[in-house]
Design an enzyme around this catalytic site. Structure first.
Site, PDB file in Angstrom:
ATOM      1  N   HIS A   1       8.298   2.348 -12.257  1.00 36.17           N
ATOM      2  CA  HIS A   1       7.829   2.783 -10.935  1.00 36.17           C
ATOM      3  C   HIS A   1       6.564   3.620 -10.976  1.00 36.17           C
ATOM      4  CE1 HIS A   1      11.905   1.428 -10.195  1.00 36.17           C
ATOM      5  NE2 HIS A   1      11.491   1.173  -8.970  1.00 36.17           N
TER       6      HIS A   1
ATOM      7  N   ARG B   1       8.156  -8.921 -10.297  1.00 42.45           N
ATOM      8  CA  ARG B   1       9.279  -9.753  -9.897  1.00 42.45           C
ATOM      9  C   ARG B   1       9.127 -11.199 -10.373  1.00 42.45           C
ATOM     10  NH1 ARG B   1      13.059  -7.660  -6.514  1.00 42.45           N
ATOM     11  NH2 ARG B   1      11.753  -6.783  -4.884  1.00 42.45           N
TER      12      ARG B   1
ATOM     13  N   ASP C   1       3.020  -6.673  -6.120  1.00 46.53           N
ATOM     14  CA  ASP C   1       3.205  -7.953  -6.817  1.00 46.53           C
ATOM     15  C   ASP C   1       2.126  -8.991  -6.487  1.00 46.53           C
ATOM     16  OD1 ASP C   1       5.523  -6.698  -7.595  1.00 46.53           O
ATOM     17  OD2 ASP C   1       6.858  -7.896  -6.342  1.00 46.53           O
TER      18      ASP C   1
ATOM     19  N   GLY D   1       9.652  -2.250  -1.220  1.00 50.38           N
ATOM     20  CA  GLY D   1       9.194  -1.256  -2.200  1.00 50.38           C
ATOM     21  C   GLY D   1       7.930  -0.575  -1.702  1.00 50.38           C
TER      22      GLY D   1
END
Ligand code: F6P
Length: 341
Positions: free
Chosen positions: A271, A170, A126, A10
């Site tokens: 996003h 996540r 993350d 990402g």
């Protein structure tokens, strides 16, 4: 030496700042740099682009990645030979891989199995990579979430509502816990520290009973709600479930409203958390990581990753960095928890 550089997984703010720093340092040390298009896919398909000092001018504040990115994993598509072949055919002597656990996991394995000359730079909003205190991109994501939470506060207060904010992360709750602390959330739900829906609602009721008519609940996209199917949803190329499709925020909002009777709304930040310009902190971190990666390449110290330990940029082994994900420790969660209810 000709040095390749790729960005995988990402995207996040700060990738271009790393690219700029690697190119500048490599040139200072007498090396040439070439960009690999779209992560590991570029090495599988042999797609490169020139990357000199002229190409990186003005990149520092720019979000995204000028190299493009993908979640292609050559180990899952039987394409490791193609990677090694294209690397050699392009005349590369080293590779800088900028990525998270998946992209760097490929780098670690190539180094271990083929003595592949690669160094890593830790990227992910993350913040779940081991062996480094922070990854770049995380600070910007938290900044965006906090701004959203601040805005949701004022509308929540006007309408006496519970606002559920679903954030990315996540399998770890770093973004949720940090933005929850900074945004003054009344409840933060993260995968590492599950709370039953009854207990969460009891905390919200207690808060409303002491005269607060609104609440902000931050939930991590990877949170396991009671009775939810954690395996549901499409898989991406790295084999991860697309968590945004599980709709944990919407289901949580529904359960809170049903159990408490408080009017509840949900906002999924998605996003937006990965877009736009990096914060000053991420620009500095990305720049320091890029210079370190350039130095590691110059010194021929492959299989290493630039890392932040306290305030110092150090290097650690790629194997150590990708062995397991870095979860939120209880001490951090307790800071958020002190303000529940
Ligand atoms: O790993 C970064 C991340 O933004 C996660 O927080 C999120 O679950 C995932 O990527 C989303 O992936 P995609 O961009 O493929 O939808």
């Amino acid at each position: 030496m000709k040095v390749g550089i790729l960005t995988g997984g990402g995207d996040c703010p700060g990738l271009n700042a790393v690219i700029r720093a690697v190119v500048r340092r490599a040139h200072q040390r007498g090396h040439e740099v070439v960009g690999v298009r779209e992560g590991w896919r570029g090495l599988v398909e042999g797609r490169f682009q020139p990357l000199g000092p002229r190409e990186v001018t003005g990149l520092l504040p720019r979000g995204g990645t000028i190299l493009g990115t993908s979640r292609t994993n050559p180990y899952k598509t039987d394409a490791v030979d193609a990677v090694l072949r294209n690397f050699e055919q392009e005349g590369l002597g080293a590779l800088v891989a900028i990525g998270g656990e998946d992209t760097l996991g490929v780098a670690a394995r190539l180094h271990a199995e083929h003595d592949f000359p690669v160094v890593g730079v830790p990227k992910t909003i993350d913040n779940d990579l081991s062996a480094t205190d922070y990854t770049f991109g995380f600070d910007t994501a938290v900044f965006i979430c906090v701004e959203a939470i601040d805005r949701l506060h004022t509308t929540a207060e006007s309408h006496n509502r519970v606002m559920v904010v679903e954030v990315m992360g996540r399998h770890t709750g770093w973004i949720a816990v940090m933005s929850g602390i900074a945004g003054g959330a009344d409840m933060v739900l993260i995968p590492e520290h599950p709370i039953s829906i009854e207990d969460a609602c009891a905390d919200l009721r207690r808060r409303h009973e002491r005269g607060k008519d609104f609440s902000i609940v931050v939930v991590s996209e990877g949170y396991e709600l009671d009775g939810a199917d954690s395996e549901a949803g499409e898989l991406d190329e790295f084999g991860h479930v697309r968590l945004s499709e599980r709709g944990v925020g919407a289901r949580l909002a529904q359960q809170i409203e049903e159990r408490t009777g408080y009017e509840t709304r949900v906002t999924v930040l998605g996003h937006v958390q990965r877009g736009g310009s990096p914060t000053p902190r991420d620009r500095v971190l990305a720049t320091r990581y890029g210079l370190k990666a350039g130095d590691l390449v110059h010194e021929g110290r492959f299989g290493r990753m630039a890392a932040l330990h306290g305030d110092a940029i150090v290097d650690v082994s790629l194997e150590e960095a990708t062995r397991e994900v870095k979860t939120v420790p209880t001490e951090w969660y307790e800071v958020a928890r002190a303000f529940f209810g």
